[in-house]
Design an enzyme around this catalytic site. Structure first.
Site, mmCIF file in Angstrom:
data_model
loop_
_atom_site.group_PDB
_atom_site.id
_atom_site.type_symbol
_atom_site.label_atom_id
_atom_site.label_comp_id
_atom_site.label_asym_id
_atom_site.label_seq_id
_atom_site.Cartn_x
_atom_site.Cartn_y
_atom_site.Cartn_z
ATOM 1 N N ASP A 79 -1.273 6.041 -5.662
ATOM 2 C CA ASP A 79 -2.230 7.015 -5.872
ATOM 3 C C ASP A 79 -1.908 8.038 -6.786
ATOM 4 O OD1 ASP A 79 -4.138 6.297 -3.363
ATOM 5 O OD2 ASP A 79 -2.035 6.516 -2.491
ATOM 6 N N HIS A 127 0.947 -1.227 0.076
ATOM 7 C CA HIS A 127 -0.021 -0.084 -0.094
ATOM 8 C C HIS A 127 0.925 1.441 -0.014
ATOM 9 C CE1 HIS A 127 -2.957 2.659 2.366
ATOM 10 N NE2 HIS A 127 -3.395 2.567 1.232
HETATM 11 O O1 G3P Z 1 -6.620 1.590 -2.427
HETATM 12 C C1 G3P Z 1 -6.973 1.246 -1.148
HETATM 13 C C2 G3P Z 1 -6.632 2.518 -0.257
HETATM 14 O O2 G3P Z 1 -5.296 3.023 -0.729
HETATM 15 C C3 G3P Z 1 -7.837 3.339 -0.310
HETATM 16 O O3 G3P Z 1 -7.489 4.390 0.556
HETATM 17 O O4 G3P Z 1 -6.838 6.633 1.422
HETATM 18 O O5 G3P Z 1 -5.221 4.725 1.262
HETATM 19 O O6 G3P Z 1 -5.666 5.893 -0.674
HETATM 20 P P1 G3P Z 1 -6.435 5.551 0.717
HETATM 21 CA CA CA Z 2 -4.817 4.680 -2.251
#
Ligand code: G3P
Ligand code: CA
Length: 242
Positions: free
Chosen positions: A36, A7
């Site tokens: 992201d 992540h």
């Molecule tokens: O893709 C899973 C997760 O990353 C979604 O939440 O806020 O960590 O981008 P966030």
């Molecule tokens: Ca994310």
């Protein structure tokens, strides 16, 4: 066996969404990355979680108000003495030519729509011939549908936080090959139901030992975790079993 997605890269130990975090995740043996993306003022796809650069870099301001040249001057690695810039998506996709990782690109277009971002991401994924190693996800499900319509060959997955009833039916209705639910919204019945119906399940963010054990036991498709090293260590206990 359950795949491990790092992540924002190996973010438990490295600055999130940096090349250092991605390289460390690959070295650790993760199956994939989650990252992201947002769009700069001059339409470059950059890898950063927040709409603003303030929390994760030495700079300040909205990504959408900064040019790529301006944004690259900021240090995105505040965790270390080694400075490094916010990566461009191009940089990540180029590096992916040197490995076999899967990459979950989360389109961060919930607050600002970043018109045209889907097409830009897809154009790059196609250029680098990575369609079969990319999963596009978003909390913006209109964007998921647009991505599918633009590139049916690239897998998509809606992100969501709630306890949706039979979410695999919803996923199929928007032609998504997977679901990316918040871990807290996910029962064993949902995991089983989705997988039996051919829909991949990749919960986020799975960092506790007990949650990893639970998801490995039920053979969940993938987990999205900050700590791929711990996830791999625990996974080994299950791989040894006949
Ligand atoms: O893709 C899973 C997760 O990353 C979604 O939440 O806020 O960590 O981008 P966030
Ligand atoms: Ca994310």
């Amino acid at each position: 066996m359950t795949q491990i997605f790092a992540h924002r890269g190996y973010s438990a130990a490295y600055a999130e969404n940096t090349m250092s975090a991605f390289i460390a995740a690959e070295k650790a043996g993760a199956d994939g990355l989650e990252l992201d993306v947002q769009l700069t003022k001059d339409d470059e796809v950059v890898v950063i979680h927040d709409e603003k650069v303030d929390r994760t870099t030495s700079g300040n301001g909205f990504v959408k108000n900064l040019t790529f040249k301006e944004i690259r001057k900021f240090n995105a690695n505040k965790k270390s003495v080694k400075k490094e810039p916010i990566p461009s998506l191009i940089e990540v996709l180029e590096w992916m030519q040197t490995n076999q990782l899967i990459c979950n690109i989360e389109l961060k277009n919930g607050l600002f729509p970043y018109e045209g971002m889907e097409e830009k991401v897809i154009q790059l994924v196609r250029k680098y011939e990575l369609c079969d190693r990319i999963i596009i996800s978003s909390f913006n499900h209109y964007s998921i549908v647009l991505s599918y319509r633009t590139a049916p060959e690239i897998a998509t997955a809606p992100l969501y936080n709630e306890r949706i009833y039979m979410p695999w039916v919803y996923a199929q209705s928007i032609r998504a090959k997977g679901i990316h639910p918040k871990l807290a919204s996910l029962s064993d019945e949902i995991i089983k139901g989705a997988i039996e119906n051919g829909v991949a399940v990749r919960p986020y963010t799975v960092n506790k030992d007990a949650d990893m054990h639970r998801l490995y036991k039920i053979n969940c498709t993938s987990i999205i975790t900050d700590d791929p090293v711990k996830a791999l260590k625990i996974k080994k206990q299950y791989e040894k079993r006949p």
